[in-house]
Scaffold this motif. Sequence first.
Motif, PDB file in Angstrom:
ATOM      1  N   ARG A 275       0.665  -1.063   0.168  1.00 25.37           N
ATOM      2  CA  ARG A 275      -0.047  -0.001  -0.214  1.00 25.37           C
ATOM      3  C   ARG A 275       0.570   1.104   0.045  1.00 25.37           C
ATOM      4  NH1 ARG A 275      -5.140  -2.312   1.834  1.00 25.37           N
ATOM      5  NH2 ARG A 275      -4.982  -4.367   0.140  1.00 25.37           N
ATOM      6  N   GLU A 276       2.246   1.181   0.093  1.00 25.29           N
ATOM      7  CA  GLU A 276       3.216   2.337  -0.427  1.00 25.29           C
ATOM      8  C   GLU A 276       3.150   2.419   0.609  1.00 25.29           C
ATOM      9  OE1 GLU A 276       1.273   4.833  -3.755  1.00 25.29           O
ATOM     10  OE2 GLU A 276       2.160   3.383  -4.970  1.00 25.29           O
ATOM     11  N   GLN A 277       3.249   2.232   1.939  1.00 28.18           N
ATOM     12  CA  GLN A 277       3.084   2.629   3.265  1.00 28.18           C
ATOM     13  C   GLN A 277       4.902   2.220   3.616  1.00 28.18           C
ATOM     14  OE1 GLN A 277       1.540   5.095   4.665  1.00 28.18           O
ATOM     15  NE2 GLN A 277       1.010   5.641   3.272  1.00 28.18           N
ATOM     16  N   THR A 278       6.223   1.709   2.728  1.00 30.12           N
ATOM     17  CA  THR A 278       7.347   1.265   2.846  1.00 30.12           C
ATOM     18  C   THR A 278       7.961   2.121   4.712  1.00 30.12           C
ATOM     19  OG1 THR A 278       7.299   0.737   0.843  1.00 30.12           O
ATOM     20  CG2 THR A 278       9.539   0.575   1.879  1.00 30.12           C
ATOM     21  N   ASP A 279       8.241   3.516   4.621  1.00 32.38           N
ATOM     22  CA  ASP A 279       8.913   4.032   5.396  1.00 32.38           C
ATOM     23  C   ASP A 279       7.781   3.470   6.971  1.00 32.38           C
ATOM     24  OD1 ASP A 279       9.748   5.095   3.735  1.00 32.38           O
ATOM     25  OD2 ASP A 279       9.600   6.836   3.732  1.00 32.38           O
ATOM     26  N   LEU A 280       6.680   3.432   7.188  1.00 33.41           N
ATOM     27  CA  LEU A 280       6.030   2.932   8.409  1.00 33.41           C
ATOM     28  C   LEU A 280       6.184   1.647   8.558  1.00 33.41           C
ATOM     29  CD1 LEU A 280       4.248   3.592  10.209  1.00 33.41           C
ATOM     30  CD2 LEU A 280       1.513   3.181   8.459  1.00 33.41           C
ATOM     31  N   ALA A 281       6.205   1.249   7.339  1.00 32.43           N
ATOM     32  CA  ALA A 281       6.350  -0.417   7.851  1.00 32.43           C
ATOM     33  C   ALA A 281       7.804  -0.827   8.225  1.00 32.43           C
ATOM     34  CB  ALA A 281       5.906  -1.576   6.296  1.00 32.43           C
TER      35      ALA A 281
END
Length: 349
Positions: A275-281
């Motif tokens: 979901r294009e939340q790589t930094d959050l992951a």
Amino acid sequence: MKRLILTLFLASSLITAPLMAADANGANESTAVYRTQWHKDMLAGYQSLATQSQALESQAQTYCQSPSSEELEATKRLWLDAFLAWQQVRFIDFGPVEENNRAWQFQFWPDPKNLVARKASYLLKDEAPITPEKIGESGVAVQGFPMVEYLLYDQTFSRSESALPAGRSCQLLVAVTRHIARNGETLANDWKGFQSNYLGSEQYTDTTIRAAMAGLEILEERRLATPMGLRGNGKRSIYSADAWRSGASLIAADASVQGLKKHFMPAFSKLLNDREQTDLAKRIEQQFEEVLANFPELDRPMAPLLSDDNAFKPLQSLYVDLTQLTALVNDRAAVELGVVRGFNSSDGD
């Protein structure tokens, strides 16, 4: 003209409807990927619980047949192994574990009225045989890890005439460990059978995420903040913690975080990345490591940490790190994924 417009509209609807259905099916298929991973990882956790519980049952029988200090210590070690295996999957609050109050059967907590001790006293004074049926009808305060912990660790009980390896106490020990082992085996098998329902229903994606959210909230607010005096009456009290008799409150917290990392995070990280939340992951993964970095220093009894201000500081550090992890998952990630925190069956467990 109106008829022509209506005809064109209906034709357009017939063309777009299959596309909309395909989009919906595609979304369901994409979320099924995460549920496939979750089901596999959670099954591994349940199978570990079943294996460790069976080992505990076997050791309880060995100890009661040939009591010795060495066999008692072995029983305590296997109790802890099985209890920690439960802690790793404790966050799962849906599906087969909901049947027959199974979660409560594994761990009756909180216990502000000391019902475990009262139930043990009643059963040990009663003359009726301690059979599987007797355990089954005696309620959740009797059926799980806290009852075994009481028999193995309670200081007042250990000085009484009923202390292990007294005959009736051994009967209760063997019967309860057998109940735990049977529940563990059944739960693992039922989770296998739950696979088609779990993979086939898109709602279980949100349900799984909410279960992890609830697990973190319970760990932060009730398993740490309350005994630390940060909630409730503001007084530090070991009796508000779980597993206080054995001194396993903090190592159990460690196991719960390890369980979330092992059985929840792999699929959750993939979901966030997709979901294009790589930094959050990455931030969540790093924060899991921050929480776990507090151990093994805190793999020790909580009581001494609550009674000494200097010793209390590492506990405060753990609490701060866990609070940050909870905020990242329950606030940041949940908002990004559109998951709304709601009621779940873990409340009040």
